[in-house]
Write a protein that holds these residues in place. Structure first.
Motif, short mmCIF file in Angstrom:
data_model
loop_
_atom_site.label_atom_id
_atom_site.label_comp_id
_atom_site.label_asym_id
_atom_site.label_seq_id
_atom_site.Cartn_x
_atom_site.Cartn_y
_atom_site.Cartn_z
N UNK A 242 -26.71 7.22 -5.75
CA UNK A 242 -25.43 6.93 -5.12
C UNK A 242 -24.92 8.13 -4.33
N UNK A 243 -24.10 7.85 -3.34
CA UNK A 243 -23.50 8.92 -2.55
C UNK A 243 -22.53 9.74 -3.40
N UNK A 244 -22.44 11.02 -3.09
CA UNK A 244 -21.47 11.89 -3.77
C UNK A 244 -20.12 11.87 -3.07
N UNK A 245 -20.11 11.36 -1.83
CA UNK A 245 -18.90 11.32 -1.02
C UNK A 245 -18.30 12.71 -0.78
N UNK A 246 -19.17 13.67 -0.68
CA UNK A 246 -18.76 15.01 -0.25
C UNK A 246 -19.87 15.55 0.66
N UNK A 247 -19.51 16.35 1.63
CA UNK A 247 -20.50 16.80 2.61
C UNK A 247 -21.56 17.69 1.98
N UNK A 248 -22.74 17.63 2.59
CA UNK A 248 -23.85 18.46 2.13
C UNK A 248 -24.66 18.94 3.31
N UNK A 249 -25.53 19.89 3.06
CA UNK A 249 -26.40 20.43 4.10
C UNK A 249 -27.76 19.76 4.04
N UNK A 250 -28.57 20.00 5.05
CA UNK A 250 -29.90 19.41 5.10
C UNK A 250 -30.94 20.51 5.17
N UNK A 251 -31.86 20.51 4.20
CA UNK A 251 -32.95 21.48 4.19
C UNK A 251 -33.97 21.12 5.27
N UNK A 252 -34.96 21.97 5.43
CA UNK A 252 -35.97 21.77 6.47
C UNK A 252 -36.81 20.53 6.20
N UNK A 253 -36.81 19.60 7.15
CA UNK A 253 -37.67 18.43 7.02
C UNK A 253 -39.13 18.81 7.17
N UNK A 254 -39.41 19.81 7.99
CA UNK A 254 -40.79 20.26 8.15
C UNK A 254 -41.35 20.78 6.84
N UNK A 255 -40.53 21.49 6.09
CA UNK A 255 -40.98 22.02 4.79
C UNK A 255 -41.27 20.88 3.81
N UNK A 256 -40.42 19.86 3.80
CA UNK A 256 -40.66 18.71 2.92
C UNK A 256 -41.94 17.99 3.33
#
Length: 537
Positions: A242-256
Motif C-alpha cells: 500500500x501507498x505510504x501517502x508521503x513523498x519518497x525518493x527514487x534510487x537508481x533504476x540502472x542499479x536495480x
C-alpha cells in the motif's frame, strides 16, 4: 477397421469442416501473420524502423526524464526494453482516468517517437488470432476455443478415415483437374504439418485455461474473490504494498536492473515497472526476458524504490512452469529465426488445408445440388470465398490503408488507427457481398469467377502495398535489401511472393474442365471421395 465407423468419421470430418472451417481459416491466417507481428509493426510504423542498439540503455538517463514529464501523478509507469525484433522502447503509464497510454522512445537519443497511428501487428493482428476482437463476455475467446476443439476433432477424424495416410505424404498431382488437385493438396498439407497443427491447437486451448475453466482454482483455494486473487498471486506472481501517502525518493533504476540481471545468470530483463512513483512505499518490478528460452517464464524481482533493496523474488511452481512452456511453444517469442519461418509456413499450410478442403467439398457437390435445385453449395461457396480470399484481401487493404492515410487522419471521431481497422472490416464485408453476387447464378463459370476475381484483387493489393511502402517512406525494397534491413525487406518480399501465388491461383481456379463436363467431373470426384472415405454426407 469397421467400415461403418470410418464412414461415420468421414461424415463428422466433412460437416465439422464445413461448419467451422471459416473461423478456423481466420484463426490460422492471423496466427501465421502473428509469427512476425513485430516485423509488421516496423513495416506499418515507419517511425520505429531503428537500428538495434548495441549498448545498454540507461534508464536513469533516458526513461526517468520521460516518466517525470508524462507520468507525473500516475499510479504506475513502466518501459519495455529494446530487443532485436523491437529496437525501440515502449513506455506506458496510467492516466488520471485509469487508461493506459503508450509512447515509443528512441533508445539512441531518448526522444519520444511520434504516435504512428496504427495498431499494426501486435495491436490488431495478434489479438485477432485468439479473440477475433469480440470482447463482450469474452465471446471471441469462446468462439476460438470451440473452433480449437473442432480442429482437434478434424485432425483425429482425418487420421482415421485416410487409408493411405503415408502415401498421401508423397502424392500431389497439380496438373490434374481442380477437384483432384485440391484433394491431393488437402491430404498433403494435412499430413505434412499434422504434428504442428495438433500441438498448436492443443496448446492454444491450454493457454486460456483460466477463461475456459474459470473455476479451476476452487478445488484448492475455495470460492470467492479473495481465493481467486490468492490463486492468481501464487500462480503468476506479483507483489503488492500500500501507498505510504508521503513523498519518497527514487534510487537508481540502472542499479536495480544490474542487480536483477546478476541474480539471473545469463538472463536479461525485458520490462521495468514502477508502482506508486514518488511515494515512500513505491516499488520497482523487473521481469526477466524469455528471448533465449522456450518457456515464457514469470521470473521477476521487486525492489524498494528508495533503497533498491530486494523485497520479493518470484519463480513459478512446476505446474505453472509447464503451462508457460506450452505457451512458449505456441507463441514462439524466443529468438530462433529458423523455427519462426517453420511456424509461419506450417500455419499457412493450415490455411491451404482448410481452403482445399472447402474447394473439394464444393466441386464434389456442385452438380448434384444443381440437379436437385439445392442452394447449399451456393451458400457455402459465398461464405467460403469471403472467409478465405476475403480475409486475405481485407488484410492487404489494411496494409494499403496504412500507407495511404496521412498522419493524424481522423473521420467521424475515429482516429487513424481506428480508420485502418474500419478499412479492414468494410473490405472484408465487401468480399462477402461480392461472393454472394457472383453466386447469384448457379452456373459453374460465375461460381469460380468470384474466387478468381478476389485472387486478382489480392495480387493487386499486395503489389500496391510494396510500391506504396517505397513511395511513402523511401524504404523501397532495393534500399532495404542493400542495408540488410530484413524486417521491412522481408515483409515486402513475402508480399511480392504472395502476389505471384495469388495471380497463379486465380488463373488455376478459373480453368474449367476441358475434356469432361463439369457435372460428370463432379460426380466422378464425389464417387472417388466416397471410395477413399474422405467425404461424408
Amino acid at each position: 477397421m469397421n467400415e461403418n465407423f470410418r464412414k461415420s468419421m468421414a461424415w463428422l470430418h466433412t460437416w465439422t469442416g464445413v461448419l467451422i472451417g471459416s473461423v478456423l481459416f481466420a484463426i490460422f491466417w492471423m496466427g501465421s501473420l502473428s509469427v512476425f507481428d513485430r516485423e509488421l509493426d516496423r513495416w506499418m510504423q515507419p517511425g520505429t524502423r531503428l537500428e538495434t542498439s548495441t549498448t545498454p540503455v540507461s534508464l536513469d538517463r533516458v526513461v526517468a526524464p520521460v516518466a517525470h514529464a508524462l507520468a507525473a501523478g500516475s499510479t504506475q509507469w513502466g518501459v519495455n526494453l529494446p530487443t532485436e525484433r523491437a529496437p525501440h522502447m515502449r513506455f506506458f503509464y496510467r492516466d488520471a482516468q485509469g487508461k493506459t497510454i503508450t509512447r515509443a522512445i528512441d533508445p539512441h537519443t531518448g526522444q519520444l517517437i511520434a504516435d504512428q497511428g496504427s495498431k499494426a501487428g501486435t495491436g490488431f493482428i495478434f489479438p485477432f488470432h485468439f479473440s477475433l476482437h469480440i470482447q463482450w463476455l469474452d465471446l471471441g475467446h469462446w468462439i476460438v476455443g470451440v473452433a480449437g476443439m473442432a480442429m482437434l476433432v478434424l485432425l483425429v477424424c482425418g487420421v482415421v478415415i485416410h487409408r493411405k495416410i503415408f502415401v498421401d505424404f508423397f502424392l500431389f498431382r497439380p496438373r490434374k483437374r481442380l477437384q483432384r488437385a485440391s484433394l491431393d493438396l488437402h491430404n498433403l498439407t494435412g499430413v505434412l504439418a499434422l504434428p504442428f497443427h495438433f500441438v498448436a491447437t492443443l496448446s492454444g486451448l491450454i493457454i486460456f485455461m483460466g477463461i475456459y475453466f474459470p473455476q479451476s482454482h476452487v478445488g484448492a483455494y475455495g470460492a470467492g474473490a479473495l481465493a481467486r486473487d490468492q490463486f492468481n498471486l501464487e500462480a503468476s506472481g506479483g507483489f503488492k504494498r500500500a501507498k505510504a501517502n508521503r513523498p519518497g525518493t527514487q534510487a537508481s533504476l540502472d542499479a536495480m536492473l544490474a542487480e536483477a540481471e546478476r541474480q539471473w545468470p545469463g538472463g536479461k530483463a525485458f520490462l521495468v515497472r514502477v508502482w506508486h512513483p514518488g511515494d515512500a512505499n513505491g516499488y520497482v518490478e523487473v521481469r526477466r526476458s524469455y528471448a533465449k528460452d522456450v518457456t515464457m517464464h514469470l521470473d521477476r524481482l521487486t525492489f524498494d524504490v528508495q533503497t533498491g533493496a530486494v523485497l520479493h523474488r518470484f519463480q513459478a511452481a512446476p505446474v505453472m512452469t509447464v503451462q508457460r512452456f506450452i505457451s512458449g511453444m505456441h507463441f514462439i517469442q524466443f529468438d530462433h529465426w529458423g523455427l519462426r519461418w517453420l511456424y509461419f509456413c506450417a500455419g499457412l499450410s493450415g490455411c491451404v488445408m482448410i481452403t482445399t478442403g472447402f474447394l473439394f467439398w464444393l466441386e464434389a457437390r456442385r452438380a448434384s445440388h444443381l440437379k436437385k435445385g439445392l442452394v447449399g453449395v451456393r451458400v457455402v461457396e459465398a461464405l467460403t470465398v469471403g472467409s478465405v480470399t476475403g480475409i486475405v484481401t481485407a488484410t492487404l487493404a489494411f496494409l494499403v490503408a496504412n500507407r495511404l492515410l496521412p498522419p493524424g487522419a481522423s473521420l467521424a471521431g475515429q482516429d487513424r488507427a481506428a480508420l485502418e481497422m474500419w478499412v479492414f472490416y468494410l473490405v472484408w464485408l465487401a468480399t462477402f457481398v461480392h461472393a454472394a453476387w457472383r453466386r447469384a447464378s448457379p452456373a459453374t463459370p460465375p461460381a469460380r469467377r468470384a474466387w478468381q476475381e478476389q485472387c486478382v484483387a489480392i495480387a493487386v493489393l499486395a503489389l500496391a502495398a510494396v510500391l506504396l511502402n517505397g513511395l511513402t517512406t523511401g524504404d523501397h525494397l532495393f534500399k532495404t535489401l542493400a542495408r540488410g534491413y530484413w524486417p521491412v525487406a522481408g515483409v515486402d518480399l513475402v508480399l511480392l511472393l504472395g502476389a505471384g501465388l495469388a495471380w497463379w491461383s486465380g488463373q488455376r481456379i478459373g480453368q474449367t474442365s476441358a475434356r469432361r463436363g463439369p457435372q460428370a467431373e463432379a460426380r466422378a470426384l464425389h464417387q472417388a471421395a466416397m471410395e477413399e472415405g474422405v467425404c461424408g454426407g
